[in-house]
Design an enzyme around this catalytic site. Sequence first.
Site, short mmCIF file in Angstrom:
data_model
loop_
_atom_site.label_atom_id
_atom_site.label_comp_id
_atom_site.label_asym_id
_atom_site.label_seq_id
_atom_site.Cartn_x
_atom_site.Cartn_y
_atom_site.Cartn_z
N TRP A 99 1.01 -1.09 0.12
CA TRP A 99 -0.09 0.11 0.03
C TRP A 99 0.86 1.27 0.10
O TRP A 99 0.64 2.23 -0.81
CB TRP A 99 -1.07 0.02 1.24
CG TRP A 99 -1.91 -1.04 1.03
CD1 TRP A 99 -2.09 -2.25 2.03
CD2 TRP A 99 -2.95 -1.29 -0.01
NE1 TRP A 99 -3.06 -2.91 1.52
CE2 TRP A 99 -3.40 -2.57 0.51
CE3 TRP A 99 -3.21 -0.70 -1.19
CZ2 TRP A 99 -4.44 -3.28 -0.52
CZ3 TRP A 99 -4.39 -1.30 -1.82
CH2 TRP A 99 -4.76 -2.79 -1.53
N ASP A 166 -1.46 6.65 6.11
CA ASP A 166 -2.72 5.72 5.99
C ASP A 166 -3.14 4.86 7.08
O ASP A 166 -2.22 3.96 7.51
CB ASP A 166 -2.24 4.96 4.58
CG ASP A 166 -3.08 3.83 4.18
OD1 ASP A 166 -4.14 3.71 4.64
OD2 ASP A 166 -2.76 2.99 3.19
N LYS A 190 -11.77 -2.20 7.08
CA LYS A 190 -10.97 -2.74 8.08
C LYS A 190 -11.61 -2.67 9.33
O LYS A 190 -11.66 -3.77 9.95
CB LYS A 190 -9.66 -2.51 7.65
CG LYS A 190 -8.96 -2.49 6.35
CD LYS A 190 -8.60 -3.58 5.76
CE LYS A 190 -8.59 -3.52 4.19
NZ LYS A 190 -7.25 -2.20 3.59
C1 LIG Z 1 -6.94 -2.19 2.28
C2 LIG Z 1 -5.92 -1.03 2.41
C3 LIG Z 1 -5.92 -0.04 1.27
C4 LIG Z 1 -6.75 0.05 0.13
O1 LIG Z 1 -7.92 0.52 0.46
P1 LIG Z 1 -9.12 0.54 -0.52
O2 LIG Z 1 -10.25 0.92 0.36
O3 LIG Z 1 -9.67 -0.54 -1.19
O4 LIG Z 1 -8.60 1.34 -1.76
C5 LIG Z 1 -4.94 0.73 1.51
N1 LIG Z 1 -4.10 0.88 2.43
C6 LIG Z 1 -4.23 -0.12 3.33
C7 LIG Z 1 -3.22 -0.04 4.65
C8 LIG Z 1 -5.11 -0.88 3.31
O5 LIG Z 1 -5.23 -2.06 4.28
#
Ligand SMILES: *Cc1c(COP(=O)(O)O)cnc(C)c1O
Length: 355
Positions: A99, A166, A190
């Site tokens: 990511w 993030d 998540k």
């Molecule tokens: C799942 C995830 C993403 C991607 O998320 P989307 O909502 O599918 O774009 C980005 N960063 C992390 C840390 C993730 O776990």
Amino acid sequence: MKKYNFNAGPSMLPREVIENTAKQILDFNGSGLSLAEISHRAKDFQPVVDEAEALVKELLQVPEGYSVLFLGGGASLEFCMVPFNFLIKKAAYLNTGTWAKKAMKEAKLFGEVVEVASSADANYTFIPKGYTVPEDADYFHTTSNNTIYGTECRVDLDVPVRQICDMSSDIFSRPVDVAKYDCIYAGAQKNLSMAGVTIVIVKNDALGKAPRPIPTMLDYRTHVEKGSMFNTPPVVPIYTALENLRWIKAQGGVEAMDKRACQRAEMLYAEIDRNKLFHGTVAEEDRSVMNICFVMNEEYAELEKPFFEFATSKGMVGIKGHRSVGGFRASCYNAQTIEGVQALIDTMKEFEANH
Ligand SMILES: *Cc1c(COP(=O)(O)O)cnc(C)c1O
């Protein structure tokens, strides 16, 4: 048979959050209409957004001067919105996984990207430390929890520049010093809600400095000004987020989530370390309390598939590791119970005894 949900995302939510959402989908606030068929501008819906925003601010003790946004597009869209809005000349990124790499790729479209450190050569099994963040960087971007590899940094770093993070897979699992960040973002699927909404916490006076025209929808200022109502926001996922935020508060807030997460992780890592069949995949000091990755010891490699099948027969769901790590990954987000983790541990013990 009872199912134990270890899915990495979308993932487990508290049962009462699902039930309360289901009720509102059938009949929103006794209106005779479904939550799924009302206007986002209906007078009954504005309080949902307002309360969700207030709870985010309360739970994370967001200081004055920040806005909380509920957007579409997932964390993946934030990979591009962040540099669009914040990158003036040069940004620093810490490369801790898939990511993080994707976020860097988008940033390169907007200016110079400095990769301050990377653990790519070690398949991201640790979080680099001891690097230097250039003092002239516009921001320093990190990924607090690396969902795929199972590493996590559960502290807010001290660096000489503003930070952007993030937090998709560990937001609301610990207290955060929001004041250190210009922007925090998280896809909700998540640890907060169903897929479809992305939560963004942004410092208002950090906006408007990037030297480029920004398309309206990609400009954070649009959403700040319109209170996440510039266009139709994801109404049902926002409602589910509200229910979950209420649940987190009722459980004792992010401090309680933190304590539980550490307790669950301690239990499961202890079993991984004890069990003769398995070992963990990442550096001990960087072990994630959210995504717990483990693989078969080499001499038992052929038992991988049988263990997966055995665990499935015991009700374990979603424990297959990501293809870039292999083995197993038990995702233990906020909604995960001690009982669920204990059931997985019992399964590991029973399988070991059978072999
Ligand atoms: C799942 C995830 C993403 C991607 O998320 P989307 O909502 O599918 O774009 C980005 N960063 C992390 C840390 C993730 O776990």
